[in-house]
Write a protein that holds these residues in place. Sequence first.
Motif, PDB file in Angstrom:
ATOM      1  N   ILE A 154       0.870  -1.194   0.000  1.00 26.88           N
ATOM      2  CA  ILE A 154       0.000   0.000   0.000  1.00 26.88           C
ATOM      3  C   ILE A 154       0.900   1.235   0.000  1.00 26.88           C
ATOM      4  O   ILE A 154       1.409   1.652   1.046  1.00 26.88           O
ATOM      5  CB  ILE A 154      -0.941   0.006   1.222  1.00 26.88           C
ATOM      6  N   ASP A 155       1.123   1.820  -1.177  1.00 25.71           N
ATOM      7  CA  ASP A 155       2.119   2.903  -1.262  1.00 25.71           C
ATOM      8  C   ASP A 155       1.644   4.216  -0.633  1.00 25.71           C
ATOM      9  O   ASP A 155       2.457   5.109  -0.352  1.00 25.71           O
ATOM     10  CB  ASP A 155       2.567   3.125  -2.713  1.00 25.71           C
ATOM     11  N   THR A 156       0.369   4.316  -0.328  1.00 24.23           N
ATOM     12  CA  THR A 156      -0.107   5.542   0.340  1.00 24.23           C
ATOM     13  C   THR A 156       0.390   5.620   1.786  1.00 24.23           C
ATOM     14  O   THR A 156       0.143   6.612   2.479  1.00 24.23           O
ATOM     15  CB  THR A 156      -1.646   5.597   0.306  1.00 24.23           C
ATOM     16  N   MET A 157       1.071   4.590   2.242  1.00 27.46           N
ATOM     17  CA  MET A 157       1.676   4.603   3.588  1.00 27.46           C
ATOM     18  C   MET A 157       2.978   5.411   3.601  1.00 27.46           C
ATOM     19  O   MET A 157       3.498   5.739   4.682  1.00 27.46           O
ATOM     20  CB  MET A 157       1.977   3.177   4.056  1.00 27.46           C
ATOM     21  N   GLU A 158       3.534   5.736   2.436  1.00 28.44           N
ATOM     22  CA  GLU A 158       4.853   6.380   2.404  1.00 28.44           C
ATOM     23  C   GLU A 158       4.901   7.750   3.074  1.00 28.44           C
ATOM     24  O   GLU A 158       5.852   8.032   3.828  1.00 28.44           O
ATOM     25  CB  GLU A 158       5.376   6.406   0.958  1.00 28.44           C
ATOM     26  N   ALA A 188      10.609  -1.996  -2.184  1.00 29.68           N
ATOM     27  CA  ALA A 188      11.583  -1.608  -1.145  1.00 29.68           C
ATOM     28  C   ALA A 188      12.130  -0.205  -1.407  1.00 29.68           C
ATOM     29  O   ALA A 188      12.478   0.528  -0.473  1.00 29.68           O
ATOM     30  CB  ALA A 188      12.733  -2.616  -1.104  1.00 29.68           C
ATOM     31  N   ALA A 189      12.178   0.184  -2.673  1.00 26.63           N
ATOM     32  CA  ALA A 189      12.736   1.498  -3.018  1.00 26.63           C
ATOM     33  C   ALA A 189      11.889   2.623  -2.428  1.00 26.63           C
ATOM     34  O   ALA A 189      12.400   3.524  -1.749  1.00 26.63           O
ATOM     35  CB  ALA A 189      12.836   1.639  -4.530  1.00 26.63           C
ATOM     36  N   GLY A 190      10.578   2.561  -2.639  1.00 25.70           N
ATOM     37  CA  GLY A 190       9.702   3.619  -2.137  1.00 25.70           C
ATOM     38  C   GLY A 190       9.679   3.667  -0.617  1.00 25.70           C
ATOM     39  O   GLY A 190       9.699   4.737  -0.005  1.00 25.70           O
TER      40      GLY A 190
END
Length: 229
Positions: A154-158, A188-190
């Motif tokens: 879930i990339d909105t956690m960044e 892993a990058a984000g």
Amino acid sequence: MVGTDRPISIAPSVLPADFSRLGEEVIALEKAGVDRIQWDVMDGRFVPNLTFGPDVIASTRGLVSVPFEAHLMVEAPDELAARYVEAGCELLIVHAEACPHLHRTLGHINELGATAAVALNPSTPPEAVRYVLDLVGMVLVMTVNPGFGGQAYIDTMEPKISTIRRWIVEGGYDVDLEVDGGIGPVTAAGAAAAGANVLVAGSALFRDPEGLGHAVDEIRAVGSRAARQ
Ligand code: DX5
């Protein structure tokens, strides 16, 4: 992005392991170069799945020397904490959502001689940990809804990861920031660019056709590059 200058650690989830050969799998993870091993403890109440009791963890403790951390996805972490320390876990992760008195629970874990850590589910705001950063050695930002492996990151956690990393740096705290769920050589990058320095991976490790060692090295390399950009 905030990034981090803390070294990138790889913490495998053993959830996708072959439980009929758990001892061999733990030994293989250590040989693959992991920095610690995460045990996903689930009680079938806080999350729909049911996994490891302390005796299962204790049965593998003597096989390897890497630290064990117990991710307590359970409704009553205060009642169970001591048993997981006795089983050989040096770090215990409790969920803020399961602890009405989180400050006291973290203090209890520290009194047991273990390192306390707190996890946040995806919908939980970062403010839930703002006033306990002095009590923990690590904050875990879940990048899936807990319960099962193999889910999408879930990339909105960044932004949440970055906010917590900023608070840690501004406060001068010696605190790791861990992410867990859907972590692999791409995601892993984000996560690392946002400020995470401990990467939990399950499926991405056990499904790598080139083996555990390749997966560990690849995810660590991707995370290390992204953290310092
Ligand atoms: C999810 C668990 C995660 C999960 C990671 O509830 O806490 O540790 O097993 O597995 P992957 O890496 O497959 O998302």
